[in-house]
Design a protein around this motif. Structure first.
Motif, PDB file in Angstrom:
ATOM      1  N   VAL A 193       0.876  -1.177   0.000  1.00 21.53           N
ATOM      2  CA  VAL A 193       0.000   0.000   0.000  1.00 21.53           C
ATOM      3  C   VAL A 193       0.908   1.221   0.000  1.00 21.53           C
ATOM      4  O   VAL A 193       1.918   1.254   0.717  1.00 21.53           O
ATOM      5  N   TYR A 194       0.564   2.217  -0.798  1.00 23.00           N
ATOM      6  CA  TYR A 194       1.317   3.467  -0.805  1.00 23.00           C
ATOM      7  C   TYR A 194       0.528   4.542  -0.067  1.00 23.00           C
ATOM      8  O   TYR A 194      -0.700   4.621  -0.209  1.00 23.00           O
ATOM      9  N   ALA A 195       1.228   5.338   0.708  1.00 28.02           N
ATOM     10  CA  ALA A 195       0.611   6.457   1.423  1.00 28.02           C
ATOM     11  C   ALA A 195       1.388   7.727   1.125  1.00 28.02           C
ATOM     12  O   ALA A 195       2.628   7.731   1.148  1.00 28.02           O
ATOM     13  N   VAL A 196       0.657   8.802   0.826  1.00 31.50           N
ATOM     14  CA  VAL A 196       1.267  10.099   0.544  1.00 31.50           C
ATOM     15  C   VAL A 196       0.945  11.032   1.705  1.00 31.50           C
ATOM     16  O   VAL A 196      -0.212  11.133   2.117  1.00 31.50           O
ATOM     17  N   THR A 197       1.954  11.698   2.232  1.00 33.24           N
ATOM     18  CA  THR A 197       1.730  12.622   3.341  1.00 33.24           C
ATOM     19  C   THR A 197       2.518  13.906   3.106  1.00 33.24           C
ATOM     20  O   THR A 197       3.681  13.858   2.670  1.00 33.24           O
TER      21      THR A 197
ATOM     22  N   LEU B 294       6.441   9.935   0.203  1.00 37.67           N
ATOM     23  CA  LEU B 294       5.750   8.727  -0.230  1.00 37.67           C
ATOM     24  C   LEU B 294       6.246   7.552   0.612  1.00 37.67           C
ATOM     25  O   LEU B 294       7.446   7.290   0.686  1.00 37.67           O
ATOM     26  N   TYR B 295       5.302   6.853   1.252  1.00 39.99           N
ATOM     27  CA  TYR B 295       5.628   5.696   2.074  1.00 39.99           C
ATOM     28  C   TYR B 295       5.072   4.431   1.431  1.00 39.99           C
ATOM     29  O   TYR B 295       3.991   4.447   0.836  1.00 39.99           O
ATOM     30  N   ARG B 296       5.808   3.334   1.575  1.00 37.78           N
ATOM     31  CA  ARG B 296       5.363   2.032   1.097  1.00 37.78           C
ATOM     32  C   ARG B 296       5.113   1.129   2.308  1.00 37.78           C
ATOM     33  O   ARG B 296       5.995   0.956   3.156  1.00 37.78           O
ATOM     34  N   ILE B 297       3.911   0.574   2.394  1.00 34.43           N
ATOM     35  CA  ILE B 297       3.545  -0.327   3.480  1.00 34.43           C
ATOM     36  C   ILE B 297       3.440  -1.726   2.897  1.00 34.43           C
ATOM     37  O   ILE B 297       2.646  -1.965   1.982  1.00 34.43           O
ATOM     38  N   ASP B 298       4.253  -2.670   3.403  1.00 32.38           N
ATOM     39  CA  ASP B 298       4.290  -4.007   2.813  1.00 32.38           C
ATOM     40  C   ASP B 298       3.172  -4.888   3.370  1.00 32.38           C
ATOM     41  O   ASP B 298       2.326  -4.435   4.156  1.00 32.38           O
ATOM     42  N   SER B 299       3.175  -6.167   2.995  1.00 32.92           N
ATOM     43  CA  SER B 299       2.079  -7.070   3.317  1.00 32.92           C
ATOM     44  C   SER B 299       1.997  -7.410   4.805  1.00 32.92           C
ATOM     45  O   SER B 299       0.995  -7.955   5.258  1.00 32.92           O
ATOM     46  N   ILE B 300       3.042  -7.121   5.568  1.00 35.54           N
ATOM     47  CA  ILE B 300       2.994  -7.375   7.011  1.00 35.54           C
ATOM     48  C   ILE B 300       2.844  -6.076   7.801  1.00 35.54           C
ATOM     49  O   ILE B 300       2.978  -6.061   9.028  1.00 35.54           O
ATOM     50  N   GLY B 301       2.559  -4.966   7.099  1.00 32.78           N
ATOM     51  CA  GLY B 301       2.283  -3.705   7.760  1.00 32.78           C
ATOM     52  C   GLY B 301       3.493  -2.854   8.076  1.00 32.78           C
ATOM     53  O   GLY B 301       3.374  -1.859   8.800  1.00 32.78           O
ATOM     54  N   GLN B 302       4.653  -3.197   7.525  1.00 37.03           N
ATOM     55  CA  GLN B 302       5.867  -2.419   7.762  1.00 37.03           C
ATOM     56  C   GLN B 302       5.914  -1.231   6.809  1.00 37.03           C
ATOM     57  O   GLN B 302       5.903  -1.409   5.587  1.00 37.03           O
ATOM     58  N   ALA B 303       5.987  -0.018   7.348  1.00 37.91           N
ATOM     59  CA  ALA B 303       6.024   1.197   6.540  1.00 37.91           C
ATOM     60  C   ALA B 303       7.457   1.655   6.323  1.00 37.91           C
ATOM     61  O   ALA B 303       8.258   1.694   7.261  1.00 37.91           O
ATOM     62  N   THR B 304       7.770   2.008   5.070  1.00 36.93           N
ATOM     63  CA  THR B 304       9.111   2.459   4.713  1.00 36.93           C
ATOM     64  C   THR B 304       9.010   3.723   3.870  1.00 36.93           C
ATOM     65  O   THR B 304       8.221   3.781   2.925  1.00 36.93           O
ATOM     66  N   LEU B 305       9.788   4.733   4.224  1.00 39.84           N
ATOM     67  CA  LEU B 305       9.860   5.939   3.413  1.00 39.84           C
ATOM     68  C   LEU B 305      10.582   5.612   2.116  1.00 39.84           C
ATOM     69  O   LEU B 305      11.718   5.147   2.127  1.00 39.84           O
TER      70      LEU B 305
END
Length: 219
Positions: free
Chosen positions: A31-35, A44-55
């Protein structure tokens, strides 16, 4: 069934085996999130399938809109008064195609970015135009002129119509503009008795507009 045949040029043999194929459920990859991080920047952050968010990236431009196409594997990011419209690969964030920001005197240029059910990404700009591009390569296939002095805020497709919520630059009046999907020809506009928040296709003949009016939610 799987049929296998073997030959050496003179002798041959074949056999049949029955196999079972089980469908594998789709798995959420990311999932991508823009803040927004400041007035003129967003992240832009990327959230992987286990919920880990990475810038994944920072952008030195104000946010004019964002959307994503899983089918085309493109993420769309647009500046408002600064920064271009970018279509980037979802894995490496390399820019595949883009459109320039033609803002003058600090006025907003890109005002909306929406991937619609027809697979096109619709982008509104400060010239009072709504463009529809093919998500993969940016080929322009739709153009419509918005009502004079109005800017686009959100676009969806319902059957053979393109629906766009628009706002007057000066008065703030909110309207719903309609266009033929095939030609971009205007089918008129009508006032909205609310401040729109989100619009959805309900069926082939209806759309739902969620919004606010005098402190209350309205549909």
């Amino acid at each position: 069934k799987l049929l296998a045949t073997a030959t050496d040029g003179e002798l041959s043999a074949k056999d049949i085996r029955t196999i079972q194929i089980s469908g594998v459920p789709l798995r959420l990859r990311m999932v991508y999130a823009v803040t927004t991080t400041s007035t003129n920047a967003f992240a832009l952050y990327r959230i992987d399938s286990i919920g880990q968010a990475t810038l994944t990236s920072n952008y030195d431009m104000d946010l004019g809109g964002a959307d994503i196409s899983s089918h085309a594997q493109r993420i769309f990011l647009a500046g408002s008064t600064t920064g271009p419209f970018l279509a980037q690969d979802v894995d490496y964030l390399s820019t595949i195609w883009q459109r320039p920001n033609l803002s003058a005197s600090g006025l907003p240029w890109f005002t909306s970015v929406d991937l619609s059910s027809d697979g096109l990404v619709y982008v509104g700009d400060g010239s009072g135009t709504l463009h529809g591009y093919q998500a993969v390569n940016g080929t322009g296939v739709f153009t419509a002129d918005l009502p004079v002095d109005f800017c686009s805020e959100e676009t969806i497709v319902v059957n053979d119509l393109v629906l766009c919520t628009v706002r007057h630059f000066v008065t703030g009046e909110q309207r719903l503009a309609l266009f033929q999907r095939a030609s971009g020809a205007s089918q008129g506009s009508q006032p909205l008795g609310l401040t729109p928040v989100k619009m959805f296709e309900r069926d082939a003949e209806h759309a739902l507009v969620f919004g606010n009016l005098n402190g209350q939610g309205r549909v």
